[in-house]
Scaffold this motif. Structure first.
Motif, PDB file in Angstrom:
ATOM      1  N   GLU A 298      44.190 -12.822 -51.074  1.00 45.77           N
ATOM      2  CA  GLU A 298      43.570 -13.071 -52.224  1.00 45.77           C
ATOM      3  C   GLU A 298      42.641 -13.944 -52.861  1.00 45.77           C
ATOM      4  OE1 GLU A 298      46.067 -15.425 -50.288  1.00 45.77           O
ATOM      5  OE2 GLU A 298      46.877 -15.852 -51.790  1.00 45.77           O
ATOM      6  N   LEU A 299      41.583 -14.737 -51.534  1.00 42.50           N
ATOM      7  CA  LEU A 299      40.300 -14.165 -51.545  1.00 42.50           C
ATOM      8  C   LEU A 299      39.377 -13.505 -52.458  1.00 42.50           C
ATOM      9  CD1 LEU A 299      37.644 -16.522 -52.394  1.00 42.50           C
ATOM     10  CD2 LEU A 299      38.089 -16.879 -49.507  1.00 42.50           C
ATOM     11  N   ILE A 300      39.710 -12.107 -50.970  1.00 44.12           N
ATOM     12  CA  ILE A 300      39.212 -11.264 -50.960  1.00 44.12           C
ATOM     13  C   ILE A 300      39.133 -10.258 -51.883  1.00 44.12           C
ATOM     14  CG2 ILE A 300      39.525  -8.847 -49.047  1.00 44.12           C
ATOM     15  CD1 ILE A 300      40.349 -10.221 -47.140  1.00 44.12           C
ATOM     16  N   ASP A 301      40.707 -10.022 -52.257  1.00 47.36           N
ATOM     17  CA  ASP A 301      40.740  -9.055 -53.564  1.00 47.36           C
ATOM     18  C   ASP A 301      40.390  -9.706 -55.468  1.00 47.36           C
ATOM     19  OD1 ASP A 301      42.983  -8.093 -52.260  1.00 47.36           O
ATOM     20  OD2 ASP A 301      44.520  -8.774 -53.328  1.00 47.36           O
ATOM     21  N   ASP A 302      39.705 -11.436 -55.080  1.00 50.88           N
ATOM     22  CA  ASP A 302      38.964 -12.041 -56.022  1.00 50.88           C
ATOM     23  C   ASP A 302      37.613 -11.234 -56.101  1.00 50.88           C
ATOM     24  OD1 ASP A 302      39.034 -13.364 -58.519  1.00 50.88           O
ATOM     25  OD2 ASP A 302      37.550 -14.556 -57.852  1.00 50.88           O
ATOM     26  N   ILE A 303      37.121 -11.772 -54.703  1.00 51.83           N
ATOM     27  CA  ILE A 303      35.745 -11.258 -54.479  1.00 51.83           C
ATOM     28  C   ILE A 303      35.500  -9.683 -54.608  1.00 51.83           C
ATOM     29  CG2 ILE A 303      33.960 -10.423 -52.995  1.00 51.83           C
ATOM     30  CD1 ILE A 303      35.036 -13.282 -51.175  1.00 51.83           C
ATOM     31  N   LYS A 304      36.837  -8.518 -54.622  1.00 58.12           N
ATOM     32  CA  LYS A 304      36.442  -7.047 -54.968  1.00 58.12           C
ATOM     33  C   LYS A 304      36.706  -7.324 -56.226  1.00 58.12           C
ATOM     34  CE  LYS A 304      39.604  -4.503 -51.669  1.00 58.12           C
ATOM     35  NZ  LYS A 304      40.453  -4.606 -51.153  1.00 58.12           N
ATOM     36  N   ARG A 305      37.008  -8.025 -56.830  1.00 56.35           N
ATOM     37  CA  ARG A 305      37.364  -7.852 -58.383  1.00 56.35           C
ATOM     38  C   ARG A 305      36.085  -8.422 -59.042  1.00 56.35           C
ATOM     39  NH1 ARG A 305      37.740 -10.259 -61.954  1.00 56.35           N
ATOM     40  NH2 ARG A 305      38.312 -12.791 -60.835  1.00 56.35           N
ATOM     41  N   LEU A 307      33.389  -8.145 -57.478  1.00 57.86           N
ATOM     42  CA  LEU A 307      32.182  -7.203 -57.453  1.00 57.86           C
ATOM     43  C   LEU A 307      32.298  -5.458 -57.787  1.00 57.86           C
ATOM     44  CD1 LEU A 307      32.100  -7.361 -53.264  1.00 57.86           C
ATOM     45  CD2 LEU A 307      30.400  -7.684 -54.408  1.00 57.86           C
ATOM     46  N   ALA A 308      33.301  -5.367 -58.249  1.00 63.86           N
ATOM     47  CA  ALA A 308      33.786  -3.978 -59.142  1.00 63.86           C
ATOM     48  C   ALA A 308      33.510  -4.495 -60.794  1.00 63.86           C
ATOM     49  CB  ALA A 308      35.231  -4.174 -59.728  1.00 63.86           C
ATOM     50  N   GLU A 309      33.374  -5.880 -61.085  1.00 64.60           N
ATOM     51  CA  GLU A 309      33.389  -5.857 -62.533  1.00 64.60           C
ATOM     52  C   GLU A 309      31.211  -5.577 -62.700  1.00 64.60           C
ATOM     53  OE1 GLU A 309      33.044  -9.837 -65.281  1.00 64.60           O
ATOM     54  OE2 GLU A 309      34.658  -9.664 -63.933  1.00 64.60           O
ATOM     55  N   MET A 310      30.802  -6.345 -61.210  1.00 62.35           N
ATOM     56  CA  MET A 310      29.246  -6.274 -61.592  1.00 62.35           C
ATOM     57  C   MET A 310      28.647  -4.365 -61.182  1.00 62.35           C
ATOM     58  SD  MET A 310      28.719  -9.694 -59.375  1.00 62.35           S
ATOM     59  CE  MET A 310      26.782 -10.104 -59.051  1.00 62.35           C
TER      60      MET A 310
ATOM     61  N   ILE B 303      19.851  -4.938 -56.647  1.00 64.63           N
ATOM     62  CA  ILE B 303      21.642  -5.301 -56.369  1.00 64.63           C
ATOM     63  C   ILE B 303      22.265  -4.509 -56.234  1.00 64.63           C
ATOM     64  CG2 ILE B 303      22.380  -6.543 -58.627  1.00 64.63           C
ATOM     65  CD1 ILE B 303      19.887  -7.262 -59.235  1.00 64.63           C
ATOM     66  N   LYS B 304      22.109  -3.150 -57.268  1.00 61.91           N
ATOM     67  CA  LYS B 304      22.882  -1.565 -56.757  1.00 61.91           C
ATOM     68  C   LYS B 304      23.396  -1.486 -55.812  1.00 61.91           C
ATOM     69  CE  LYS B 304      22.961   0.846 -60.149  1.00 61.91           C
ATOM     70  NZ  LYS B 304      21.705   1.973 -61.353  1.00 61.91           N
ATOM     71  N   ARG B 305      22.458  -1.763 -54.887  1.00 53.62           N
ATOM     72  CA  ARG B 305      22.804  -0.945 -53.886  1.00 53.62           C
ATOM     73  C   ARG B 305      23.195  -2.380 -52.863  1.00 53.62           C
ATOM     74  NH1 ARG B 305      20.322  -2.796 -49.132  1.00 53.62           N
ATOM     75  NH2 ARG B 305      18.701  -4.128 -49.521  1.00 53.62           N
ATOM     76  N   ARG B 306      23.106  -3.047 -52.918  1.00 54.51           N
ATOM     77  CA  ARG B 306      23.291  -4.526 -52.103  1.00 54.51           C
ATOM     78  C   ARG B 306      25.662  -4.621 -52.823  1.00 54.51           C
ATOM     79  NH1 ARG B 306      20.476  -8.587 -50.723  1.00 54.51           N
ATOM     80  NH2 ARG B 306      18.250  -7.812 -49.931  1.00 54.51           N
ATOM     81  N   MET B 310      28.197  -4.663 -50.309  1.00 53.29           N
ATOM     82  CA  MET B 310      28.835  -5.274 -49.989  1.00 53.29           C
ATOM     83  C   MET B 310      30.749  -5.246 -50.040  1.00 53.29           C
ATOM     84  SD  MET B 310      27.651  -8.785 -51.605  1.00 53.29           S
ATOM     85  CE  MET B 310      29.180  -9.638 -51.066  1.00 53.29           C
ATOM     86  N   MET B 311      30.763  -4.215 -51.343  1.00 53.02           N
ATOM     87  CA  MET B 311      32.096  -3.079 -51.569  1.00 53.02           C
ATOM     88  C   MET B 311      32.818  -2.567 -50.379  1.00 53.02           C
ATOM     89  SD  MET B 311      33.497  -3.094 -54.379  1.00 53.02           S
ATOM     90  CE  MET B 311      34.157  -1.471 -55.596  1.00 53.02           C
ATOM     91  N   ALA B 312      31.769  -1.654 -50.145  1.00 51.86           N
ATOM     92  CA  ALA B 312      31.927  -1.020 -48.782  1.00 51.86           C
ATOM     93  C   ALA B 312      32.289  -1.815 -47.281  1.00 51.86           C
ATOM     94  CB  ALA B 312      30.803  -0.263 -48.136  1.00 51.86           C
ATOM     95  N   ARG B 313      32.117  -2.738 -47.686  1.00 52.61           N
ATOM     96  CA  ARG B 313      32.544  -4.091 -46.122  1.00 52.61           C
ATOM     97  C   ARG B 313      33.721  -4.316 -46.694  1.00 52.61           C
ATOM     98  NH1 ARG B 313      28.583  -9.020 -43.516  1.00 52.61           N
ATOM     99  NH2 ARG B 313      28.218  -6.783 -43.283  1.00 52.61           N
ATOM    100  N   TYR B 314      34.247  -4.689 -48.419  1.00 51.62           N
ATOM    101  CA  TYR B 314      35.688  -5.409 -47.955  1.00 51.62           C
ATOM    102  C   TYR B 314      36.711  -3.792 -48.685  1.00 51.62           C
ATOM    103  CZ  TYR B 314      33.827 -10.134 -47.704  1.00 51.62           C
ATOM    104  OH  TYR B 314      32.724 -10.987 -47.362  1.00 51.62           O
TER     105      TYR B 314
END
Lengths: 315, 315
Positions: A298-305, A307-310, B303-306, B310-314
């Motif tokens: 759940e935590l990983i999902d939230d992180i991905k969400r 990141l996508a938002e940013m 920021i975008k690069r980072r 991270m997206m890639a990592r997860y």
DNA sequence: TGTATTTGTGACAATAGTTGTCACTATTAT
DNA sequence: ATAATAGTGACAACTATTGTCACAAATACA
């Protein structure tokens, strides 16, 4: 007993008693009242703030101030005390009613010249930095008082949008990176909660008659007991680089979960309340590639969400 | 002058002089040497640590310790001092050579009973939390000493992989969230740099004869002058939510750049060294949607690069 | 080796400070 | 009114402090 010794002991005695009569002291010290009167006058001249009232129920009083007898400090000790107090100036709000600077200047004033010189040259060379905040903390005294005397406090708590009234019984208060926090039993949630003191909009002693609980066994020294008990928990595992370990060391909540390897890297492992997911997601994002969350999903999902938002925000 | 007054003044005098002869004091106080001898014996009994040597070039000495005369503290002042010192226990490393706990226990010991009670009941109810770190800071004293006496210090500085030897002249040291930092002039880079003290692997006074600079005008109080001068700068602008403003308040570097609006939101605006881009990119990522970087473009790119990384990592 | 310098002790008389007593004043709660 | 309290002044008795002197002991230095 010699006069000077008697004066010293008298100083202690009046500080202990705060209120007393001349006769009383005369009996205690086995001297005449005349002598005590003369002694008290001398103490007065030495700086003990005495105040007297005549008539029945009258007597002497020591005002607010206490006299400390001569204390032998090593030079380094005096310096350490000075800078410890000096650090308090970073706090705009304190639960004490005095300005710490007044105590500091007294201390400074009485120090011998060369210690003072030493302090002067150190003054701009050493500091304990604490972030200075705009936030206001006007209710620290009442919260602390509630914690000490086991009182129920009525507070209004909330953010800009929503403010809710609650009854709480504080366990203590602590400052951390410039903000004050108050762990307390919340009568609304019927559990221990952590309140950020700048979000407390008002605080008064409760008069509705809510019975305080016996929380004397709970204090800041045993914070593991302060955890909310009824939440849903899940397992956390996060791999950390050396820098990641460093950053986690600065966090209050992670101390018990942090493990270190010989090479400086480490990992976080332990139980976490599910309610903390939003906070932790943002926190681990802030660690960048120095932290890799392995679970919970759940935590990983939230992180991905997030990141996508940013990513979306920065186009 | 009465005996007790003379004793008090004598106490001050010997503390000031540290080394003196009986004859000297006798002249100063207009009494016989016999009297001074008797007085010194009394001071000794009162706790002043006097030490004497006979013979030419002999005389009296006060050891290390200094006596503070009786000081009148308001109760709240005493309490404030106590907790200020108490907070020092969170620091495993301090630039003072003493344990602050010894000073604290002396202070505590001499306080009258009810103030002591008050402190006891507050002890577990209030705290100034500072993150406890694993990092070691064994060279704080020598860095501070270098700052005060304008000395050049030879340090080995670096991370696990690379260690480099440098000559620096410290400007001061400060602690921030549990870590110690040392702004100093770096003879290698020929500019002011900020050193993290746990990365200093060794520190000794320089003996190669490098001439110290006159940096007395630089100290912790005028940190704006501490900025490196020759770096490339660019303009920073970041939009902040209310929570974003809060988080930025905790950062040392942002204080001069932070602006607030009436509604609690705000923005960061000011000049930033280009070398800070990696740090700031990670920092603003940590703020999530509470911060939106508008410029410089290089920062946005990083920021975008980072984020992509991270997206890639997860996955 | 002697001399000057320094701390340190003991005894004693002269001086200075402390104490208790007593007489009195003043204020105030009951 | 009365009792309880602080406060002052004077004085004699008492006690502590001080200076002087004699002398001991250690030590640096010439």
């Amino acid at each position: 007993m010699s006069k000077s010794k008697r004066l010293m002991e008298l100083m202690m005695t009046v500080n202990r008693k705060k209120k007393f009569t001349v006769k009383e002291l005369a009996t205690e010290f086995n001297v005449s009242t005349r002598t005590i009167l003369r002694d008290l006058q001398e103490l007065s001249e030495l700086g003990v703030p005495l105040y007297s009232e005549v008539g029945p129920h009258g007597g002497y009083q020591v005002l607010n101030e206490r006299i400390l007898p001569p204390i032998a400090f090593a030079e380094e000790e005096a310096v350490a005390i000075f800078f410890a107090c000096h650090a308090l100036r970073h706090y705009a709000y304190l639960p004490f009613e005095t300005e710490s600077s007044s105590a500091l200047s007294k201390f400074y004033f009485y120090m011998s010249g060369d210690v003072r010189d030493r302090i002067d040259e150190m003054k701009n060379r050493i500091d304990f930095v604490i972030p200075s905040r705009q936030a206001k903390f006007p209710y620290l005294s009442i919260l602390l008082d509630g914690a000490i005397r086991q009182k129920v406090i009525r507070i209004e708590y909330g953010s800009r949008e929503s403010v809710s009234a609650r009854l709480i019984q504080p366990i203590g208060i602590y400052a951390s990176s410039g903000l004050w926090y108050c762990p307390a039993y919340c009568f609304l949630r019927e559990d221990i909660r952590l309140f950020r003191c700048d979000r407390i909009r008002s605080a008064t002693e409760d008069t509705s008659g809510t019975q305080p609980l016996d929380l004397r066994h709970l204090h800041l020294g045993n914070r593991e007991a302060l955890l909310p008990s009824e939440q849903q928990f899940t397992n956390l595992y996060v791999e950390l680089s050396e820098e990641g370990v460093h950053r986690c060391e600065a966090e209050y909540w992670s101390a018990t979960k942090l493990h270190r390897r010989e090479d400086g890297t480490g990992w976080l492992e332990g139980r976490m309340p599910k309610g903390d997911i939003p906070f932790l997601a943002q926190f681990f994002i802030g660690l960048g590639t120095d932290a890799t969350v392995k679970c919970p999903p759940e935590l990983i999902d939230d992180i991905k969400r997030r990141l996508a938002e940013m990513m979306a925000r920065y186009g």
